[in-house]
Structure formats: structure tokens, C-alpha cells
Design a protein around this motif. Sequence first.
Motif, short mmCIF file in Angstrom:
data_model
loop_
_atom_site.label_atom_id
_atom_site.label_comp_id
_atom_site.label_asym_id
_atom_site.label_seq_id
_atom_site.Cartn_x
_atom_site.Cartn_y
_atom_site.Cartn_z
N ILE A 80 -4.52 9.02 7.93
CA ILE A 80 -5.58 8.52 7.16
C ILE A 80 -6.95 9.19 7.90
O ILE A 80 -7.90 9.47 6.99
N TYR A 138 -9.68 2.21 4.67
CA TYR A 138 -8.56 2.62 5.79
C TYR A 138 -7.91 1.42 6.11
O TYR A 138 -6.55 1.79 6.19
N VAL A 160 -1.99 6.27 10.98
CA VAL A 160 -3.62 6.50 11.26
C VAL A 160 -3.70 8.05 11.28
O VAL A 160 -4.84 8.41 10.75
N SER A 192 2.01 -3.43 11.92
CA SER A 192 1.74 -2.24 12.73
C SER A 192 2.22 -2.49 14.37
O SER A 192 2.24 -3.50 14.55
N ASP A 217 6.31 5.26 10.23
CA ASP A 217 5.21 6.04 9.93
C ASP A 217 6.20 7.55 9.32
O ASP A 217 5.64 8.17 8.68
N ARG A 227 -3.51 1.70 5.93
CA ARG A 227 -2.63 1.49 6.86
C ARG A 227 -1.75 0.37 6.58
O ARG A 227 -0.57 0.50 7.13
N LEU A 278 -9.50 3.33 13.45
CA LEU A 278 -10.25 3.08 11.96
C LEU A 278 -11.58 2.94 12.10
O LEU A 278 -12.31 3.58 11.29
N ASP A 296 -5.06 0.68 16.20
CA ASP A 296 -5.16 1.24 14.80
C ASP A 296 -6.59 0.63 14.47
O ASP A 296 -7.19 1.52 13.77
N LEU A 300 -3.45 -6.25 10.69
CA LEU A 300 -2.32 -5.15 10.55
C LEU A 300 -1.06 -5.65 10.85
O LEU A 300 -0.55 -5.26 12.03
#
Length: 277
Positions: A70, A57, A67, A16, A198, A61, A26, A22, A13
Motif C-alpha cells: 500500500i 488505505y 501495508v 490484521s 499477506d 488493508r 497508514l 498498521d 482492521l
Amino acid sequence: MTIIASLLRGAELPDSPTPRLDVELLLAAALGKPRSFLHTWPERIVSSEAAHLFEGYLQRRRTGEPVAYILGLQGFWNIDLEVATHTLIPRPETEMLVETALELLPGAIAHQLLDLGTGTGAIALSLAKDRPQWNITAVDRVDEAVELAERNRQRLNLDNATVLNSHWFSALEGRRFDVIISNPPYIASNDPHLVEGDVRFEPSSALVAGIDGMDDLRLIVSQAPAHLEPGGWLLLEHGYDQGAAVRDLLNSHGFEHIQTRRDLGDHERITFGRVPC
């Protein structure tokens, strides 16, 4: 066959700010297990169904979706809350409001509290759980938020909290409280952060408050004295650069014992004051 350790190593990710956290959240959700399970059983084989769900997921993301949206859940203070895209995601900084309210009021007395703009119900329900002898009213003007907060209240079985539809004080005529607490919208309408991270996925109605971000703070401070008992407190979260303006607002409306507290990033984050006894 795929094992937990391989999925954790292979997941990426790059955009992120908290990639490892995260990924673990997930994967744990895809497995239906707590995060501790991942480290206790790293060699456990993951079913193809769970691996496929986990990859879905991750893809969401990678597009920037939070998150919490999700998974539909977010931890706050001492509770887990259902969250949805029509409410703000509860943040750790807001826990300062809960902590301060618990500090200011004696726990044994049946105080009356009001949470303005409750969203998921995070503040109100955290206080209701910690202080079952308190009576807490939580309001929001968004129907979906009221329904969500009520679902959270029922799931947590908190009978000392009530959720109502109200645009700030509009449905509370004649009612007074020992404490009014709020995390209102406080971002300026032209703030560049609204199109980053976000925040892009969160409802603007829960974030933006006019050209300087102070519209709702001004309204709350001006109307709160009529709904506070003598000696009652008003606690507000605000932007990192709004502390001085909020202190001036409280002072101009007759509040006393005005204080501001800083968050873990050393930013002024909450300000509170008391109406005269």
C-alpha cells in the motif's frame, strides 16, 4: 473537523495480526509524517484530503493487501526500501542473514559477497551500507526485481553494490566470492499458507520451490562451491522445518562448520556452512 486521536480510535482492521501498528503506519503515511508525530500531536486537525487518503488505505488493508505494498516502502535492517508486487516483502527474520554475515567476516577487509535472488536488494544493500569497503553483487532473474533493486541502490547512493540479471549463477561463470548469501523460495507448492494473509499478494515465483520447497535450496548448495573462495561461507534462509534437510545438503556437498540459528519464534531459520580452506 477530525483530529488524529479520533482517527486512531475509530480505525478498525479486525483481520490484521498487527492492527494498531498498521493503522499508525497508514495514518502517518497519509499525513506525510513519522509515527511519532501521531503521539506527539494527537489533537492536531487532519485535512479532509489526508483523512480521505487514510480511509482509502484502510479499505485496501481490509482486503488483505500488505501495508508495504500500500505504501510502497518497507524498513529493513538500517534502510528503507521501495517495494512492489513483483518482489517479496522483506521480513525481519531475513535480517538474521545480514547479522550473521557481519559477524563472520572481518569488517576492514574488502570482501566479495554475492546475494542470490536479491528481490528488493534488502540483504545486499543493508550489507553495502554497513560495510562500504565490501564489494557486493546482487542478482535476480526477474527483470522488474533487478530494476527495483537498482532504484533502491541509487536512492541509497551505494556505489559498492552492483545489481545484475542472473538466474542464480547463470551470469557469474568464473566468478568467486568470500560469501554467498540467499533467501530463496522455500515453500512447498501445496502449502496451505499460500492462500492466507499477506502471502496471497506476493509473487509465487519468490515463494514456491517445488513439491517440497527444496528445489532452489538444492540447486544453490550444489553449485555454490564452484563460486566460493577457499574458506568461503554459504548462508541460507529456509523454512521452519527444513533445517535438518539443509544441514544434510551442505554436508553432502563438502561444507564444514555447519550451523543453524533460530529466529525469535524459536524456529530454525538460517543455516550456513564453509567450504574447506
